[in-house]
Each structure stands twice: as C-alpha cells, then as structure tokens.
Write a protein that holds these residues in place. Structure first.
Motif, PDB file in Angstrom:
ATOM      1  N   VAL A 143      66.083  27.698  80.943  1.00  0.00           N
ATOM      2  CA  VAL A 143      66.385  26.283  81.711  1.00  0.00           C
ATOM      3  C   VAL A 143      66.954  25.330  80.502  1.00  0.00           C
ATOM      4  CG1 VAL A 143      65.707  24.316  82.814  1.00  0.00           C
ATOM      5  CG2 VAL A 143      65.237  26.686  83.657  1.00  0.00           C
ATOM      6  N   ALA A 144      65.857  25.348  79.410  1.00  0.00           N
ATOM      7  CA  ALA A 144      65.951  24.569  78.133  1.00  0.00           C
ATOM      8  C   ALA A 144      64.824  24.749  77.094  1.00  0.00           C
ATOM      9  CB  ALA A 144      65.931  23.017  78.731  1.00  0.00           C
ATOM     10  N   ASN A 145      65.147  24.481  75.975  1.00  0.00           N
ATOM     11  CA  ASN A 145      64.265  24.495  74.930  1.00  0.00           C
ATOM     12  C   ASN A 145      63.789  22.989  74.521  1.00  0.00           C
ATOM     13  OD1 ASN A 145      63.685  27.441  74.087  1.00  0.00           O
ATOM     14  ND2 ASN A 145      65.944  27.412  73.791  1.00  0.00           N
ATOM     15  N   ARG A 146      62.596  22.722  74.749  1.00  0.00           N
ATOM     16  CA  ARG A 146      62.170  21.264  74.158  1.00  0.00           C
ATOM     17  C   ARG A 146      61.239  21.509  72.900  1.00  0.00           C
ATOM     18  NH1 ARG A 146      65.851  20.050  76.638  1.00  0.00           N
ATOM     19  NH2 ARG A 146      66.223  18.521  78.652  1.00  0.00           N
ATOM     20  N   GLY A 147      61.010  20.356  72.737  1.00  0.00           N
ATOM     21  CA  GLY A 147      60.017  20.207  71.345  1.00  0.00           C
ATOM     22  C   GLY A 147      60.965  19.446  70.114  1.00  0.00           C
ATOM     23  N   MET A 148      60.658  19.382  68.925  1.00  0.00           N
ATOM     24  CA  MET A 148      61.029  18.623  68.037  1.00  0.00           C
ATOM     25  C   MET A 148      62.083  19.395  67.408  1.00  0.00           C
ATOM     26  SD  MET A 148      58.077  16.932  65.583  1.00  0.00           S
ATOM     27  CE  MET A 148      59.225  16.587  64.505  1.00  0.00           C
ATOM     28  N   THR A 149      62.093  20.963  67.690  1.00  0.00           N
ATOM     29  CA  THR A 149      63.018  21.644  66.901  1.00  0.00           C
ATOM     30  C   THR A 149      64.095  21.797  68.091  1.00  0.00           C
ATOM     31  OG1 THR A 149      61.850  23.660  67.899  1.00  0.00           O
ATOM     32  CG2 THR A 149      61.561  22.888  65.766  1.00  0.00           C
ATOM     33  N   GLY A 150      63.715  22.154  69.223  1.00  0.00           N
ATOM     34  CA  GLY A 150      64.843  22.149  70.319  1.00  0.00           C
ATOM     35  C   GLY A 150      65.302  23.749  70.388  1.00  0.00           C
ATOM     36  N   GLY A 151      64.394  24.604  70.008  1.00  0.00           N
ATOM     37  CA  GLY A 151      64.871  25.914  69.999  1.00  0.00           C
ATOM     38  C   GLY A 151      63.620  26.745  69.490  1.00  0.00           C
ATOM     39  N   GLU A 353      57.473  15.779  80.858  1.00  0.00           N
ATOM     40  CA  GLU A 353      56.714  14.584  81.070  1.00  0.00           C
ATOM     41  C   GLU A 353      55.318  15.031  81.695  1.00  0.00           C
ATOM     42  OE1 GLU A 353      58.719  12.068  83.820  1.00  0.00           O
ATOM     43  OE2 GLU A 353      60.244  11.502  82.290  1.00  0.00           O
ATOM     44  N   GLN A 354      55.317  16.070  82.549  1.00  0.00           N
ATOM     45  CA  GLN A 354      54.156  16.544  83.012  1.00  0.00           C
ATOM     46  C   GLN A 354      53.148  17.478  82.334  1.00  0.00           C
ATOM     47  OE1 GLN A 354      55.010  18.452  86.893  1.00  0.00           O
ATOM     48  NE2 GLN A 354      55.112  16.392  87.924  1.00  0.00           N
ATOM     49  N   LEU A 355      53.750  18.100  81.291  1.00  0.00           N
ATOM     50  CA  LEU A 355      53.027  19.004  80.452  1.00  0.00           C
ATOM     51  C   LEU A 355      51.808  18.441  79.939  1.00  0.00           C
ATOM     52  CD1 LEU A 355      53.572  22.013  80.119  1.00  0.00           C
ATOM     53  CD2 LEU A 355      54.773  21.250  78.074  1.00  0.00           C
ATOM     54  N   PRO A 356      51.630  17.386  79.135  1.00  0.00           N
ATOM     55  CA  PRO A 356      50.662  16.871  78.639  1.00  0.00           C
ATOM     56  C   PRO A 356      49.546  16.891  79.419  1.00  0.00           C
ATOM     57  CG  PRO A 356      52.334  15.558  77.825  1.00  0.00           C
ATOM     58  CD  PRO A 356      52.963  16.535  78.969  1.00  0.00           C
ATOM     59  N   GLN A 357      49.788  16.363  80.900  1.00  0.00           N
ATOM     60  CA  GLN A 357      48.628  16.344  81.925  1.00  0.00           C
ATOM     61  C   GLN A 357      48.169  17.858  82.231  1.00  0.00           C
ATOM     62  OE1 GLN A 357      50.326  14.327  85.237  1.00  0.00           O
ATOM     63  NE2 GLN A 357      51.441  12.954  83.793  1.00  0.00           N
ATOM     64  N   PRO A 552      51.879  18.730 100.987  1.00  0.00           N
ATOM     65  CA  PRO A 552      52.008  19.769  99.856  1.00  0.00           C
ATOM     66  C   PRO A 552      51.826  19.119  98.760  1.00  0.00           C
ATOM     67  CG  PRO A 552      54.327  18.530 100.479  1.00  0.00           C
ATOM     68  CD  PRO A 552      53.257  18.091 101.514  1.00  0.00           C
ATOM     69  N   ASP A 553      51.454  20.039  97.627  1.00  0.00           N
ATOM     70  CA  ASP A 553      51.291  19.806  96.332  1.00  0.00           C
ATOM     71  C   ASP A 553      52.515  19.793  95.595  1.00  0.00           C
ATOM     72  OD1 ASP A 553      50.220  19.330  93.920  1.00  0.00           O
ATOM     73  OD2 ASP A 553      49.088  21.015  93.526  1.00  0.00           O
ATOM     74  N   ILE A 554      53.237  18.798  95.439  1.00  0.00           N
ATOM     75  CA  ILE A 554      54.472  18.638  94.689  1.00  0.00           C
ATOM     76  C   ILE A 554      54.390  18.942  93.223  1.00  0.00           C
ATOM     77  CG2 ILE A 554      56.492  17.419  94.320  1.00  0.00           C
ATOM     78  CD1 ILE A 554      55.919  17.650  97.149  1.00  0.00           C
ATOM     79  N   HIS A 555      54.881  20.173  92.893  1.00  0.00           N
ATOM     80  CA  HIS A 555      54.784  20.700  91.587  1.00  0.00           C
ATOM     81  C   HIS A 555      56.248  21.123  91.041  1.00  0.00           C
ATOM     82  CE1 HIS A 555      53.906  24.134  94.268  1.00  0.00           C
ATOM     83  NE2 HIS A 555      54.318  24.933  93.196  1.00  0.00           N
ATOM     84  N   PHE A 556      56.104  21.152  89.496  1.00  0.00           N
ATOM     85  CA  PHE A 556      57.439  21.653  89.242  1.00  0.00           C
ATOM     86  C   PHE A 556      57.184  22.932  88.124  1.00  0.00           C
ATOM     87  CE2 PHE A 556      58.321  17.414  89.854  1.00  0.00           C
ATOM     88  CZ  PHE A 556      59.653  17.150  90.086  1.00  0.00           C
TER      89      PHE A 556
END
Length: 731
Positions: A143-151, A353-357, A552-556
């Motif tokens: 889907v995508a790469n995220r983080g400071m490097t982006g890949g 946004e959800q990942l740190p949680q 439901p437990d809405i989740h991604f």
C-alpha cells in the motif's frame, strides 16, 4: 746550569715589513687580518704610500672589482648570467619545497587538532537506518512505505544493476580503486572551479558523502570537511566497497521526501528499485546533484537533461553500449506527480496515526498488515473521481469521500478526497460535517425502542416548537404516514415529532451506542442531523444494522510484525457486544430497505437486499448516503471544503450513484445474502397491547424543549378504536 747558554729566542715585532718570515715558514701581515681596501686620497689630492708588494702567488682581490678600470672577460659575464637564471629556478624550487613542507605540516596540525576533538575511532559505529514501515493490504500487496526514509532497504544484489553503475558514473567513477578520497577527482574539481571561478564541483567520493550523511551536519566548515575525510578513511577500513555502496544507495536523499533507491523508485516510477530500467536509473543518479531542484515531480525537463548527462558518462566509461545509449536517450522524461498519488495513501496515513497506540515507537523495520482491499479501494476511488469529473460543474461540487466497512469492523476501503496528490487532508476520518437526514435512523431507532413500530402512524404536518418551525423538503406534507414511509421519504416533520416524543437525550444515547463518537447536542434539532460527525464514524454507526445488532471494533490493522517475522501486534476478531435488540434491528432494516427500493435512495439499488439513508444539509452544503448489505456498509459524502453550497445536490443524487457504482463492483461474484432480521407486520396481540395503553403512557417523556402542542404529533393510533381496526382489516 754550570755554563750560560746563549739564547736564540726571537721576540715578535709588528713594525717589520710584511714579508718578514717566521722560522716556521708562516708570516703575519695586514692582509691576513683585514680586507684590502682601495687607496684613499688625502686632502691634498696625493696618493698615499702604497702597501707592501704582494707575492706573485697571492691572488689579487682587484680581479673581482667591478670598477670600469678592470672589466671581466666576456665568457665570464655569460656564465654569470646563466648561473643567475638557473639560480632563480633553483631558488623557486627550494622555496616551493619549503612552503609545501610547511603547508603539509600545517595541514597535519589542523587535522590533528580537529581529529583530537572527535571521539576515539574505536567508539565509532554506523547509526541504524531510520525504520521503515511497510504497509500492505489484506492480500499482501504494498500500500505504502512510511517512516523517515519512505522505503525499505534492499541489498545491492537485489536492486537493478543499472542503479549502482549510473551512480558511480556520475558521482565517483573510481569508487572501486580509491581509498576513501580520490586525488585525481579532487584535483580535477579544483582546476575546474578555478577555471570557472565558482564552486561548481566538490570532488567528494561516495564514501565521503556517506560519511557526511551518517555522522555529520551539512555545515560548510573546515572542521566538518576534515572530520568527513577521517570518517571516510574509517569506513573504507571497516567495510567492503560493496557494503559502502549499498549503505549509500539505501540512505541518500533523492528528493520529494524519498530516502534510498527503493523509496525513490516507488515515488517516481511506481515500482520497486528491483525493476528499474536504464533510463530510470540514470534519472535517479542525476538527482543526487540537486535532489529537490531536479526532482521530476518539480521539473521533469531538468531531470531528463541531467539523466542524459549520466547516460553520456556511462557510455564514455564503457558501462553501457552504443545501442543501450541510443534507446535510453529516446525514452521520454518521467512526469511524476507533485506528491504521492492514489487514495490508498489516505488509508496509510490513518494507519500511521494508530500505529503508536498499537506498538509504541517503531525501532526497527516493520510490516503492517492492514484490512484494506486494494481492489475495493480502486473501485471506491474510481467512483468518486468519475462523478466529480462528470457532474462536478453541474452540481458545483469539488470533493467527495467514501468509507466501506465489513460486519467485523474491518475498514475495507477509504477515500479521503478527490486527489491525494493535491490535498492530503482526509475528509473521511477528519472532516466533521452535518449529516442531515442521514442521522434520522437513530431517531427512529430510539422510537422503536420506546414502543413505536414501523407501521405506527404519525401526522406529517407543519409543526412549531417555540420560534423553531422545521419544514419538509419543498414544503410538501403527506398527512398520516407510517414510520416506514416517514423514514423512506425523509420527512423532517415526522423525525422532529418522534424526537420530541422520546426525548432528544434518548436519540443521542442511541447514536452513541451505535458508534457515533462526536459530541452531540441533546436538542430537538438533533433529529435533523445538526451535530457534526465524520464520514468514518457515521458509516461505522450503521454497521450494527448490517451485522444483527453488534457493535464492531472498527480497525485498520490486522497484524504488525518485524522484518524478521516477530509478531508485535495482532487484532483479535470478535463478534462484539450486542447493543440493540434483534427485533429492533430487523424493523430498522425493513424500514431503511424501503428507502432504497421506493424512497429517496432509489438510485442506489443494484440488485442485492440493501438498506440505507440519504442526507442533505441546509442549502445543500453536504450530501450523504450511508447504506449497507449483509456484506458491506458504505458511506458516501459529497461537498466542498469551504462549505460552499452546491447546486441542489441531494443525498439521492451523486452519493447514491457513487454508492451504487462501488457496491455493484464490490459484490460482483459474491453470493447474495439477506439482511439480518425482518418485519412483516405486527400480530393482533401487539396492537391490542398498544390500544390498552393510555395516550399518556404512549408519550414517553424526555428532555424536551417545550411541551407537545395539541395535534402537533400524531398519536400512536388515530382517535377511535374503529379507525385502527379498519386499518388492520384493510378497510
């Protein structure tokens, strides 16, 4: 002594002539102590007495006199001139060597000084590469790469072989032969800068650039340059050439927020660095000179010109053949979007946004397995974009959003706007807008939970509460209507009367219980959807209608693992607690199915058992349709970011049409399933129980703004038992 012996001792005297000899054969004269001087004239002009004559064997100093009276031979003058020319050269060489020596000593001193300020080399370590977050779909697609490097980082043996060849050709052609610095390249850069009278070339090797990127700040100081050299030597000693090149290619900046070849390849070409072609590799290598200025997302023509220079350098160094050069030169320039494009990036942003949680701070490369179905995501984006392109001017609408959730709460698709490349604001999960009549199901649900039924009659007529007089769309009223008809026609009068009957607080409680999270104001206007919500939470609140009454437990995110396979987080699927009675869910589904089949959402019908509710806010600023099948619940919103009114757009127009397109594609090949529950009419005992209740018992009190005006709300049954029996009997 008996006899006196005659002494032959000679006493020294200094008044004798200069040719007096000592017994040893040596003599002492005036000329042996001072330089002979020329004869001086007395005041009368006569010459003084000449000095004692010298012996013939003594050299005369007069031969060195430059006086005209005694000139040197011609051959001697020429020899003296020759000695003068070569003497200048010898002197220049000598002083040049002296200056180089002292310069070298000075350089060594400066290096030693700044080197002493650095930590001991034994403590140097290559810092970890910033972690990459690889986000994949439910089927494992990127889907995508995220983080400071982006890949993610990839091995030198994994990436296209054209990439390292292109980078070395333009940045460091002798990379595999130098020892961290390239004296030849450095000298060429110095000469070029002197000729051009500007600092155009730096002469830094890839190792020096890596040292700067790993350890140092981009300051243009002598100290930083010296530290860069020392660390380049250390890198060359510590790592192999292949390791250095691999670290460089995975960390260097390629512009447009992309660090490393994998991120850049995904950003500009939409594919992995493993699959990069020769002209694409040349473009990437060309960006290193000025990543931001030459980015094809900013100036594709400049990027292409630079890429052709790289290709020419590769040919000059025999890294490619003539045919390869010709084909690559004729490849058109890449025109990358100014930002990441694709609606899946809205989903990726939400995941980040959800990942740190879920796992806290990411300290290593991780893989996030999400709930998104990229096939459905493509359908969703296509429906939003197509309708805005085709109907945007007609309805004066520029933005749209879509959210689709399955019965377990897994978000299968989410489009946050028309184009992510031009606007990264997520209208699906961040924009709060009035839902209008799309909020009415919670009013009707609260009424059903308080003793009303789908065929309960309510008088659809103008009503007024204090100074507020809500009106129906186009001021049309239909008299006595059932709750089903009132919901299908989206009659404002009926919804407000029901909210007044059960109390606004009961409506708010029902909405929160179903999944609304925003702050809701418990007043009568809540019946018309005046409190703002997001498309995501409004869609989520309809899911219990589709799954039989469970929250439901809405989740991604399904699971998070490290690059080594360690599970860091895993979602535990569950049915969820029951939040509504099954009979209430069945009645609501029967009522909202009429909205799709015969009501305001007829354009949404696509052949499956479906239900839902349209919504249009004041002045047609927002238009909604939230509908569901037993398979998916999908909400659609259209409007403008600045709140500008549309041109008579309603929930039954573009939103229902987009919903139809998406759901038709999403359900292709899926077995048809019925909505949970159902309602075919009440048995006589239910009616009789209702008739036994007094009017006072039928009117549930709540937090209302004003007592019910006489005749403003139709009673649960019309006046007179005969009338209701006539209805039951069909007379």
């Amino acid at each position: 002594m008996s006899g006196r012996k005659t002494s032959n001792r000679i006493e020294p005297r200094f008044d004798q002539p200069s040719d007096d000899k000592l017994p040893s054969g040596f003599f002492v004269g005036e000329d042996d102590r001072v330089m002979p001087s020329r004869a001086k004239r007395t005041g009368s002009g006569k010459k003084q007495k000449a000095a004692a004559p010298r012996r013939k064997s003594e050299p005369s100093l007069d031969s060195f006199d430059s006086s005209p009276r005694r000139s040197a031979p011609k051959s001697r003058r020429s020899s003296r001139k020759r000695r003068g020319f070569f003497g200048v050269l010898r002197s220049a060489a000598y002083w040049g060597m002296v200056m180089c020596l002292w310069g070298g000593i000075g350089v060594v001193g400066i290096v030693a000084y700044y080197g002493a300020k650095m930590p001991a080399a034994t403590t140097w370590t290559v810092p970890d590469r910033p972690p990459n977050v690889r986000i994949v779909s439910v089927s494992g697609q990127l889907v995508a790469n995220r983080g400071m490097t982006g890949g993610e980082a990839i091995g030198l043996h994994e990436m296209s072989p054209h990439i390292p060849q292109a980078v070395m050709a333009i940045e460091d052609r002798r990379f595999y032969s130098h020892f961290g610095i390239d004296p030849i390249g450095l000298g060429r850069a110095v000469v070029s800068n002197l000729v051009d009278r500007r600092f155009g070339q730096g002469g830094s090797t890839l190792t020096q650039q890596l040292a700067k990127n790993l350890f140092l700040k981009p300051d243009r100081t002598i100290e930083r340059k010296i530290q860069e050299l020392l660390m380049a030597f250390w890198l060359e000693h510590k790592f192999s050439k292949d390791q250095i090149l691999e670290m460089y290619l995975n960390r260097v900046y390629f512009g447009s927020g992309s660090y490393g070849v994998e991120a850049a390849s995904r950003r500009y070409f939409g594919k992995s660095a493993r699959d990069v072609s020769l002209p694409e590799a040349a473009l990437l290598a060309g960006l290193l000179q000025a990543p931001s200025r030459l980015s094809p997302a900013r100036d594709p023509a400049a990027a292409d010109r630079r890429a052709q220079l790289v290709l020419a350098a590769m040919r000059d160094q025999n890294r490619i053949g003539e045919n390869e050069l010709s084909v690559a030169m004729n490849t058109p320039a890449v025109r990358a979007p100014t930002y990441w494009t694709g609606s899946e990036h809205y989903f990726a942003d939400r995941v980040m946004e959800q990942l740190p949680q879920l796992i806290g701070e990411a300290r290593q490369d991780i893989i996030v397995e999400t709930t998104v179905d990229l096939v459905l995501q493509t359908f969703a984006e296509a429906s939003i974009r197509r309708l805005i392109d085709a109907e945007g001017k007609k309805y004066n609408v520029r933005q749209g959003a879509l959210v689709s959730i399955d019965g377990t709460g897994a978000v299968r698709a989410m489009v946050g706007g028309y184009d992510y490349a031009t606007s990264q604001f997520d209208r699906a999960s961040e924009a709060r807008r009035q839902p209008g009549s799309a909020f009415k199901p919670f009013v009707f649900m609260a009424a059903l939970e308080n003793g009303f039924f789908p065929d309960t009659l309510v008088n659809d007529a103008p009503v007024k509460y204090g100074k507020w007089a809500p009106r129906n769309y186009n001021d049309k009223y239909f008299g006595n209507v059932t709750l089903t008809e009132g919901l299908a026609r989206s009659l404002n009068s009926v919804a407000v009367q029901l909210a007044n009957r059960v109390g606004p607080a009961a409506v708010v409680e029902a909405a929160w219980r179903m999944g609304i999270e925003s702050n809701l104001q418990p007043n009568l206007s809540i019946a018309l959807g005046t409190s703002e919500v997001t498309p995501l939470e409004l869609t989520a609140s309809f899911v219990p209608f589709a799954n039989g009454g469970h929250k439901p437990d809405i989740h991604f995110v399904r699971r998070v693992t490290s690059s080594k396979g360690e599970v860091l987080y895993e979602h535990r699927p569950s049915v969820g607690p029951r939040i509504a009675r099954a009979d209430v869910i069945g009645m609501m589904n029967a009522m909202m199915a009429q909205t799709v089949s015969d009501g305001t959402a007829r354009r949404a019908a696509f052949g499956w058992p479906a239900a839902g509710k349209t919504g249009t806010t004041q002045n047609a600023r927002d238009a909604w349709f939230v509908g569901y099948t037993a398979n998916l619940t999908t909400g659609v919103w259209f409007g403008n970011d600045d709140g500008e009114a549309t041109k008579n757009m309603t929930g039954g127009s573009l939103p229902a049409m987009a919903w139809n397109e998406f759901m038709t594609a999403a359900h292709e090949g899926v077995p048809v399933a019925q909505l949970p529950g159902g309602w075919n009419g009440r048995v006589l005992s239910d009616i009789e129980d209702l008739l036994r209740r007094s009017p006072e018992q039928s009117q549930h009190t709540g937090s209302v703004e004003q007592p019910i005006p006489p005749g403003a709300v139709g009673e649960t049954v019309p006046r007179g038992v005969g009338s209701i029996m006539d209805i039951i009997l069909g007379n």
